[in-house]
Design an enzyme around this catalytic site. Structure first.
Site, PDB file in Angstrom:
ATOM      1  N   ASP A  95       0.815  -1.153   0.013  1.00 34.94           N
ATOM      2  CA  ASP A  95      -0.088   0.086   0.100  1.00 34.94           C
ATOM      3  C   ASP A  95       0.708   1.290   0.005  1.00 34.94           C
ATOM      4  O   ASP A  95       0.453   2.340   0.480  1.00 34.94           O
ATOM      5  CB  ASP A  95      -0.957  -0.100   1.271  1.00 34.94           C
ATOM      6  N   GLY A 133      -4.076  -4.401  -4.287  1.00 36.28           N
ATOM      7  CA  GLY A 133      -5.097  -3.349  -4.628  1.00 36.28           C
ATOM      8  C   GLY A 133      -4.135  -2.184  -5.157  1.00 36.28           C
ATOM      9  O   GLY A 133      -3.756  -1.337  -4.441  1.00 36.28           O
ATOM     10  N   HIS A 134      -4.407  -1.836  -6.545  1.00 36.51           N
ATOM     11  CA  HIS A 134      -3.177  -0.745  -7.087  1.00 36.51           C
ATOM     12  C   HIS A 134      -4.510   0.213  -7.408  1.00 36.51           C
ATOM     13  O   HIS A 134      -5.057   0.029  -8.592  1.00 36.51           O
ATOM     14  CB  HIS A 134      -2.364  -1.177  -8.110  1.00 36.51           C
ATOM     15  N   PRO A 140      -9.543  -0.711   7.994  1.00 38.10           N
ATOM     16  CA  PRO A 140      -8.670   0.451   8.293  1.00 38.10           C
ATOM     17  C   PRO A 140      -7.182  -0.022   8.318  1.00 38.10           C
ATOM     18  O   PRO A 140      -7.157  -1.098   8.850  1.00 38.10           O
ATOM     19  CB  PRO A 140      -9.430   0.967   9.668  1.00 38.10           C
ATOM     20  N   THR A 142     -10.184  -4.698   0.700  1.00 33.81           N
ATOM     21  CA  THR A 142     -11.100  -5.217   1.891  1.00 33.81           C
ATOM     22  C   THR A 142     -11.527  -4.134   2.516  1.00 33.81           C
ATOM     23  O   THR A 142     -12.533  -4.405   3.548  1.00 33.81           O
ATOM     24  CB  THR A 142     -10.083  -5.860   2.671  1.00 33.81           C
ATOM     25  N   LYS A 197       2.723  10.213  -0.861  1.00 38.48           N
ATOM     26  CA  LYS A 197       1.858  10.932   0.355  1.00 38.48           C
ATOM     27  C   LYS A 197       2.559  11.680   1.399  1.00 38.48           C
ATOM     28  O   LYS A 197       2.109  11.857   2.363  1.00 38.48           O
ATOM     29  CB  LYS A 197       1.066   9.703   1.041  1.00 38.48           C
ATOM     30  N   LYS A 207       2.224   2.064  -5.057  1.00 37.83           N
ATOM     31  CA  LYS A 207       2.806   1.517  -6.258  1.00 37.83           C
ATOM     32  C   LYS A 207       1.987   1.838  -7.533  1.00 37.83           C
ATOM     33  O   LYS A 207       2.384   2.118  -8.468  1.00 37.83           O
ATOM     34  CB  LYS A 207       3.202   0.204  -6.128  1.00 37.83           C
ATOM     35  N   GLN A 265       2.276  -5.927  -3.015  1.00 36.14           N
ATOM     36  CA  GLN A 265       2.560  -6.017  -1.790  1.00 36.14           C
ATOM     37  C   GLN A 265       3.792  -5.404  -1.417  1.00 36.14           C
ATOM     38  O   GLN A 265       4.070  -4.303  -2.068  1.00 36.14           O
ATOM     39  CB  GLN A 265       2.663  -7.475  -1.190  1.00 36.14           C
TER      40      GLN A 265
END
Ligand code: IMP
Length: 459
Positions: free
Chosen positions: A40, A67-68, A330, A327, A357, A43, A250
């Site tokens: 996360d 999840g990209h 949090p 999913t 970020k 990527k 991952q």
């Protein structure tokens, strides 16, 4: 490769590691992008950005547990299996032998892309050697988690681990088997028989296996057009001088060998996984980009030394929208951990870091950075291999001032507040490696490329 080397940017020092890694490089541009933390890291956006400069984008490991998230214009895509390069017209996307594929998830993803105007035909290649995920893998994933109780891993429940277990136990069924319905039926029958015996003995009930054969043959027919020998495809492309971007899924700390075992995923998420998982030899991986957030997150269980207390974590979680793309869980949030990044640099051979970020810290007055660990009163110099020891280390923090100015969407290094530049420089100097790219927002153009860096030369 090469490119024009201009005056080094602020974070683009000629660090010895980066300089050494440049020796003896091949002609074709081949670069791997790996997560340097617990996944996360952003990527998806980084690969989407870099993909503009590459012809092939290839996934080597994992499955639809990834999840990209990629934002293109006003469209938001969450890609789980198909490399995000597919979103760029004309680029070729490869799903390699080291992945595990749920054909229903793949078909659904192809359909979603189609509805958004992205046609995968002629541009998507699925390895005939990739292993298939079956519904019983999902059932076993959930059952195994339930059986672990307090010690649960917190998997994505996608059947990833059990599918890799079957692969390693040499009873897996591969994508190529779908091409021959007779052979596929035979293999499936044998595996189901074995699985049911195990399930009956372990969980006291058989697995739900009804209708799998028909469903998989139907799905097989739908994906047959994409099936290929992807190792030959990629190596021939490299022979011709084509550029390849390897898209890691991952992150390093979730790697089956190098991560915080057993709180890891079941594949090789480090740069070596690109070679084993795609059949592209290490000598043909020309560079490695490591992606890190300006802070740290992890989902699922397992040690996390720099985890923030609830209140601070929830602030970062809200600002950074830290909820799982797959999913919705949090994410746990914490300060940046330079020990983790140092380890990631070492095992991946990272030439260039990308920091994402940064803007999440825009309102932070002080920022803590973990510069080392203490264990039972002593300084620890390397990341402990035992998870029990790693759970007991306490971080040594350095506090640096925040910038308290917006960085969202900034595109030039010089437009960053001085304290933000200092934060990045501190990271780069501590790791002795360049920061080639800074992401200041999810959009493609919310990106700073540091001039004179290796990463800049790959664009
Ligand atoms: P699995 O990959 O579903 O077996 O989950 C094993 C561990 O890896 C769990 O802690 C998951 O939360 C984590 N994990 C798997 N895929 C990702 C990802 O794409 N991002 C972050 N964590 C992941």
């Amino acid at each position: 490769m090469g490119g024009n080397v201009r005056a080094a940017g602020l974070f683009g020092g000629n660090h010895s590691m980066a300089a050494k890694m440049n020796v003896g490089r091949l002609e074709a541009k081949t670069v791997a992008v790996v997560g340097a933390q617990w996944g996360d890291e952003g990527k998806g956006k980084v690969v989407d950005y870099l993909a503009g400069s590459f012809e092939y984008i290839a996934r080597s490991q994992g499955g639809h547990n990834a999840g990209h998230t990629v934002i293109v214009g006003n469209q938001r895509f969450v890609l789980q299996l198909i490399p995000s390069g597919i979103l760029r017209p004309g680029k070729k996307a490869v799903i390699g032998p080291g992945t595990v594929v749920d054909p229903a998830a793949l078909v659904a993803e192809i359909e979603t892309l189609k509805k958004a105007g992205v046609d995968a035909r002629g541009r998507l290649y699925l390895s005939d050697r990739a292993h298939l995920i079956f519904p019983y893998h999902l059932e076993m994933d959930k059952a195994a988690e339930a059986a672990r109780g307090e010690a649960k891993i917190g998997t994505t429940s996608r059947g990833i681990g059990p599918a890799y277990e079957d692969k390693m136990a040499r009873r897996g069924i591969r994508v190529g088997d779908l091409r021959d319905p007779g052979r596929f039926a035979e293999k499936l029958e044998r595996v189901i028989k074995e699985k049911n015996a195990i399930s009956q003995a372990t969980y006291g009930r058989p697995l739900g296996t009804e209708g799998i054969l028909e469903r998989y043959l139907e799905l097989g027919a739908q994906i047959s057009v994409y099936i290929a020998d992807t190792a030959s495809l990629l190596n021939r492309a490299i022979d011709r001088g084509s550029s390849v971007l390897f898209e890691g899924a991952q992150g390093t700390m979730l790697d089956i060998d190098h991560g915080t075992y057993p709180y890891v995923t079941s594949s090789s998420a480090t740069s070596g996984g690109c070679s084993t998982g795609l059949g592209v030899p290490p000598t043909r991986v020309g560079g490695v980009v490591g992606v890190t957030k300006a802070y740290t997150t992890r989902v699922g269980s397992g040690p996390f030394p720099t985890e923030m207390p609830d209140l601070e974590a929830s602030e970062v979680r809200d600002r950074g929208k830290e909820f799982g793309a797959v999913t919705g869980r949090p994410r746990r949030c914490g300060w940046l951990d330079l020990e983790v990044l140092r380890y990631a640099k070492m095992v991946n051979g990272i030439d260039s870091f990308v920091v994402t970020k940064l803007d999440v810290f825009d309102t932070q007055s002080d920022i803590q950075v973990c510069v080392g660990y203490m264990y039972k009163g002593d300084r620890v110099n390397d990341m402990p291999g035992e998870v029990e020891k790693f759970s007991q280390v306490t971080p040594v923090y350095k506090t640096v001032p925040g910038w308290r100015k917006p960085t969202y969407g900034v595109r030039e290094e010089r437009d960053l507040p001085p304290a933000a530049r200092d934060y990045l420089k501190f990271i780069s100097d501590s790791l002795e490696v360049e920061i080639g790219m800074i992401s200041t927002g999810p959009e493609r153009d919310a990106t700073i490329i540091s001039s004179g860096t290796k990463l800049a030369s790959w664009l």
